[in-house]
Design an enzyme around this catalytic site. Structure first.
Site, mmCIF file in Angstrom:
data_model
loop_
_atom_site.group_PDB
_atom_site.id
_atom_site.type_symbol
_atom_site.label_atom_id
_atom_site.label_comp_id
_atom_site.label_asym_id
_atom_site.label_seq_id
_atom_site.Cartn_x
_atom_site.Cartn_y
_atom_site.Cartn_z
ATOM 1 N N GLY A 14 -0.919 82.574 38.249
ATOM 2 C CA GLY A 14 -1.423 81.376 37.579
ATOM 3 C C GLY A 14 -1.754 80.270 38.563
ATOM 4 C CG ASN A 114 8.943 84.658 40.525
ATOM 5 O OD1 ASN A 114 8.338 83.702 40.040
ATOM 6 N ND2 ASN A 114 10.224 84.607 40.827
ATOM 7 C CB THR A 142 5.301 79.294 40.618
ATOM 8 O OG1 THR A 142 5.527 79.307 39.203
ATOM 9 C CG2 THR A 142 6.608 79.014 41.318
ATOM 10 C CG ASP A 144 6.546 78.807 35.397
ATOM 11 O OD1 ASP A 144 6.263 77.915 34.575
ATOM 12 O OD2 ASP A 144 6.059 79.941 35.358
ATOM 13 C CG MET A 188 2.859 76.619 30.659
ATOM 14 S SD MET A 188 1.704 76.973 32.018
ATOM 15 C CE MET A 188 0.255 77.495 31.084
ATOM 16 N N GLY A 189 7.017 77.610 30.832
ATOM 17 C CA GLY A 189 8.322 77.996 31.349
ATOM 18 C C GLY A 189 8.854 79.180 30.569
ATOM 19 C CD GLU A 244 5.111 79.343 28.493
ATOM 20 O OE1 GLU A 244 4.026 79.168 27.909
ATOM 21 O OE2 GLU A 244 5.204 79.810 29.643
ATOM 22 C CD GLN A 300 2.317 73.142 30.894
ATOM 23 O OE1 GLN A 300 3.459 72.725 30.934
ATOM 24 N NE2 GLN A 300 1.854 73.827 29.856
ATOM 25 N NE ARG A 301 -2.960 77.958 34.619
ATOM 26 C CZ ARG A 301 -2.873 79.226 34.234
ATOM 27 N NH1 ARG A 301 -1.688 79.764 34.055
ATOM 28 N NH2 ARG A 301 -3.956 79.949 34.038
#
Length: 411
Positions: A14, A114, A142, A144, A188-189, A244, A300-301
């Site tokens: 992402g 990851n 990331t 996250d 997100m998450g 999420e 958000q990204r």
């Protein structure tokens, strides 16, 4: 220690607001290093290597490369492609080696999270098994913030800043009327609540959410509705922020309550989203109040206009450090951030084994979640505030952002 040859840089997973800043760090450092004979960019990550779709970065305008620092998303294109175990099927690996030999690639830099570090690790180990000298370095990315071993990950600070700012703005809008409403925000998450926790920062602007739920703790729908009802009756409004990835005590994602047939990517991750909409429906049924679900989703990204200067500068540094490490003789590592001790924030770089990093998640600390399970502690504020600091210089043209426009000349 000296090794001459071309390098390939790829982006995977992402996108973030600052992934291109890491690309800029790699390009700037590699283009000036005499040991690197040619700088190549892979179209859509490892798939660009497999498909022989490589761009000659040396033919790009330096001014356009500079603009990568304020250009969101993956300028070269990304992918979610899982390499098989080479002991089972080495087809992709033989093709990668073929391409590396074709262009005399001796340096490989892969920028991702990851799963991308898993790809990086597999490529590194295979090349080593074939006796082909190539230095492989992973560059973290990331939003996250769940990548193991690094204090934080480039991309997280900017996404956290966007969430905090947007939650504060939503609060101002959602509480303007004299009639009550419930707002449920989804951040997100999948398995880690770092992004959702950032919504608490809106409280520093006097706009704190009432309830914050992270995926580290089991989520009970009925308990959530009861908490929202209590808050709504006491205040006339309620703003809740959920990850999420919140899931029940049996490990079932709340998002799956509404959609049992969500598609999965190559790594087996189901597409998330929909938790807020489902919970809004349930709250509406229980309270009869006006309820609005808001899903931040891709925003958000990719909100580069709200990027943290700290985040951008560290992303550039990670890219440059990866090149320096490889040229100095290091391979099979990921560049990571270590927070220096002391009261003043400072970040140092360190190198981690790819084997240790690949596919290992870093969860939000349970001790940073409030006892009632619906908020975060001051310890998180101390951790995150330096990461959202500063505003990144942004290029505007005709009242709109001016992003990098790469020529992408095929190698």
């Amino acid at each position: 220690m000296s090794l001459k040859g071309a390098c390939i840089f790829g982006q995977s997973g992402g996108p973030t607001s600052v992934i291109n800043a890491s690309a800029y760090g790699v390009f700037r450092e590699a283009l000036k290093d005499p040991n690197i004979t040619r700088v190549l960019g892979a179209a859509h990550g490892i798939k660009g290597v497999l498909n022989d779709q490589l761009f000659d970065i040396g033919k790009e305008d330096p001014a356009e490369l500079e603009l990568l620092k304020s250009t969101p998303s993956s300028a070269l294109g990304s992918c979610r492609y899982k390499l098989k175990n080479p002991a089972v099927d080495d087809t992709d690996y033989r093709r990668i080696l073929e391409i590396f030999k074709k262009y005399d690639v001796r340096y490989f830099f892969y920028n991702g999270g990851n799963d991308s570090m898993d790809t990086c690790n597999k490529v590194s180990k295979y090349l080593l098994s074939q006796g082909y000298e190539c230095r492989v370095i992973g560059i973290p990315k990331t939003i996250d913030n769940d990548l193991w071993g690094t204090d934080h990950c480039p991309g997280y600070g900017s996404a956290a800043k966007y969430i905090a700012v947007t939650c504060a703005e939503i609060y101002r809008d959602a509480t303007v009327y004299d009639t009550g409403a419930v707002t449920i925000i989804e951040a997100m998450g999948r398995n880690a609540g770092w992004l959702t926790a950032a919504s608490a920062l809106a409280g520093l602007s006097g706009c704190a959410p009432d309830l914050i739920y992270l995926p580290e703790l089991p989520f009970d729908v009925d308990s959530f509705i009861a908490r929202v009802k209590q808050c709504y009756e006491e205040k006339g409004n309620c703003i809740a922020v959920i990850s999420e990835g919140v899931k029940d005590k049996d490990g079932v994602f709340i998002a799956e309550y509404a959609s049992k047939d969500a598609a999965a990517d190559a790594f087996g991750h189901k597409q998330m989203g929909g938790s807020a909409a489902y919970l809004a429906m349930r709250v509406k049924e229980a309270l009869g109040a006006k309820v609005r679900p808001i899903e931040f989703s891709l925003m958000q990204r990719c909100a580069a206009h709200c990027a943290s200067r700290t985040d951008v500068e560290e992303a550039v540094r990670m890219g440059a450090e990866a090149v320096r490490a490889a040229v100095s003789g290091v391979t099979d590592k990921m560049v990571a951030i270590r927070r220096a001790e002391g009261g003043t924030y400072a970040a140092e770089t360190q190198l981690l084994e790819l084997t240790a990093v690949a596919n290992t998640e870093k969860k939000f600390p349970l001790e940073w979640i409030t006892p009632d399970g619906a908020g975060v502690t001051e310890a998180f504020f101390d951790y995150v505030l330096p990461l959202i600091a500063g505003e990144n210089p942004y290029c505007w043209q005709n009242g709109l952002p001016r992003f990098a426009q790469l020529k992408k000349v095929k190698a």
